[in-house]
Design a protein around this motif. Structure first.
Motif, PDB file in Angstrom:
ATOM      1  N   TYR A  78       0.822  -1.208   0.000  1.00 61.42           N
ATOM      2  CA  TYR A  78       0.000   0.000   0.000  1.00 61.42           C
ATOM      3  C   TYR A  78       0.859   1.262   0.000  1.00 61.42           C
ATOM      4  N   SER A  79       1.929   1.262   0.801  1.00 62.88           N
ATOM      5  CA  SER A  79       2.789   2.450   0.873  1.00 62.88           C
ATOM      6  C   SER A  79       3.469   2.713  -0.468  1.00 62.88           C
ATOM      7  N   TYR A  81       2.585   1.652  -3.528  1.00 64.62           N
ATOM      8  CA  TYR A  81       1.645   2.026  -4.583  1.00 64.62           C
ATOM      9  C   TYR A  81       1.111   3.444  -4.376  1.00 64.62           C
ATOM     10  N   PHE A  82       1.005   3.876  -3.130  1.00 68.09           N
ATOM     11  CA  PHE A  82       0.581   5.257  -2.864  1.00 68.09           C
ATOM     12  C   PHE A  82       1.627   6.242  -3.394  1.00 68.09           C
ATOM     13  N   ILE A  83       2.898   5.954  -3.132  1.00 71.87           N
ATOM     14  CA  ILE A  83       3.971   6.826  -3.619  1.00 71.87           C
ATOM     15  C   ILE A  83       4.014   6.807  -5.146  1.00 71.87           C
ATOM     16  N   VAL A  84       3.840   5.603  -5.738  1.00 71.17           N
ATOM     17  CA  VAL A  84       3.823   5.493  -7.202  1.00 71.17           C
ATOM     18  C   VAL A  84       2.686   6.334  -7.785  1.00 71.17           C
ATOM     19  N   ALA A  85       1.510   6.272  -7.157  1.00 72.83           N
ATOM     20  CA  ALA A  85       0.374   7.048  -7.645  1.00 72.83           C
ATOM     21  C   ALA A  85       0.658   8.547  -7.593  1.00 72.83           C
ATOM     22  N   LEU A  86       1.305   9.010  -6.517  1.00 72.94           N
ATOM     23  CA  LEU A  86       1.659  10.434  -6.414  1.00 72.94           C
ATOM     24  C   LEU A  86       2.644  10.838  -7.510  1.00 72.94           C
ATOM     25  N   LEU A  87       3.640   9.984  -7.754  1.00 78.13           N
ATOM     26  CA  LEU A  87       4.627  10.299  -8.794  1.00 78.13           C
ATOM     27  C   LEU A  87       3.989  10.331 -10.177  1.00 78.13           C
ATOM     28  N   VAL A  88       3.057   9.416 -10.439  1.00 77.13           N
ATOM     29  CA  VAL A  88       2.370   9.390 -11.731  1.00 77.13           C
ATOM     30  C   VAL A  88       1.522  10.653 -11.901  1.00 77.13           C
TER      31      VAL A  88
END
Length: 278
Positions: A78-79, A81-88
């Motif tokens: 979860y952590s 994928y959350f960071i990945v979503a912010l970067l995207v």
């Protein structure tokens, strides 16, 4: 309207736009791949540590280690994928400042408006972390008793002997009795018609105790001896240990085997064999 359409058509033939878009897509793809790779490496590392600990820990601790391993895997996933979503989102040109600020305000509102939900999640987290009980355990909490079917971060589901499923919010689980952590103790009193030969009766009971085998028995059956007597009958007491979830099944099987053996030796039962109350 026409200007917007014209601008969009011009962009389709703009090499710089295609170049920038292609680079952005490549960056997004790279971010996702790296995120997935980091999750895979983290899961492999956590699983390796868990397996190493399972090999050296006591059986009662293995379940807790496995649960914590799964919990850590979920937290890492979860952590990441959350960071990945912010970067995207950042790569797509979306400003993260207002988004994070809005998320913070929403979080505060949810915290005030859903305090019960927050308590459920926190309690569920500690149930898993502290290994208070696990799926398959027989527990008692409040007025509910049964086998645990599902442990969630918000609710726990328990099925009783009648097949009724109770869905309990985790914050209501304040006191727990877990019947599955330790072996169940079985004590059986057998009232036998006394015919003047105590040694023969004790010998027959011991022979039967030694011959009884059941896959859920955790110890040999121990004949404690004469529990009570009068002029018409004697009461022999035997004890054993079984897996907690199968206590009733093992008790019934022992009752049946003792009764059959005693009948084969011509020993009469004054009443049905019953599990001792004390």
């Amino acid at each position: 309207m026409m200007d917007t359409i014209k601008q969009s058509v011009e962009q389709l033939f703009d090499n710089d736009w295609w170049s920038n878009t292609g680079i952005s897509l490549l960056k997004i793809l790279l971010i996702i791949v790296i995120g997935r790779l980091l999750v895979w490496i983290a899961h492999k590392s956590i699983n390796k540590v868990v397996l190493e600990q399972l090999n050296v820990r006591h059986a009662l601790q293995q379940r807790r280690i496995t649960t914590i391993g799964k919990l850590l895997n979920n937290i890492v996933s979860y952590s990441t994928y959350f960071i990945v979503a912010l970067l995207v989102l950042s790569e797509l040109g979306i400003s993260l400042g207002p988004l994070l600020a809005g998320a913070g305000i929403v979080g505060i509102a949810i915290g005030f408006g859903a305090q019960s939900l927050v308590k459920d999640v926190i309690t569920g987290f500690f149930i898993v972390l502290e290994d208070q009980f696990a799926v398959g355990d027989t527990i008692s909490t409040g007025k509910f008793k049964g086998r645990v079917e599902v442990i969630g971060l918000r609710t726990t589901r328990i099925v009783n002997e009648q097949g009724e499923m109770h869905i309990i919010p985790n914050n209501l689980i304040t006191e727990i009795t877990n019947f599955s952590l330790l072996p169940a103790h079985i004590t059986i009193d057998m009232p036998i018609a006394y015919q003047g030969n105590l040694r023969e009766i004790m010998h027959t009971v011991r022979q039967c105790a030694q011959s009884i085998k059941h896959e859920k028995l955790l110890s040999s059956i121990e004949v404690l001896g004469l529990q009570q007597f009068d002029k018409d009958e004697i009461v022999m007491r035997v004890t054993a240990q079984s897996e907690a979830a199968y206590k009733d099944e093992v008790t019934r099987y022992m009752n049946e085997q003792f009764k059959l053996t005693l009948e084969q030796h011509g020993l009469q039962m004054n009443e049905e064999i019953k599990e001792a109350k004390g």
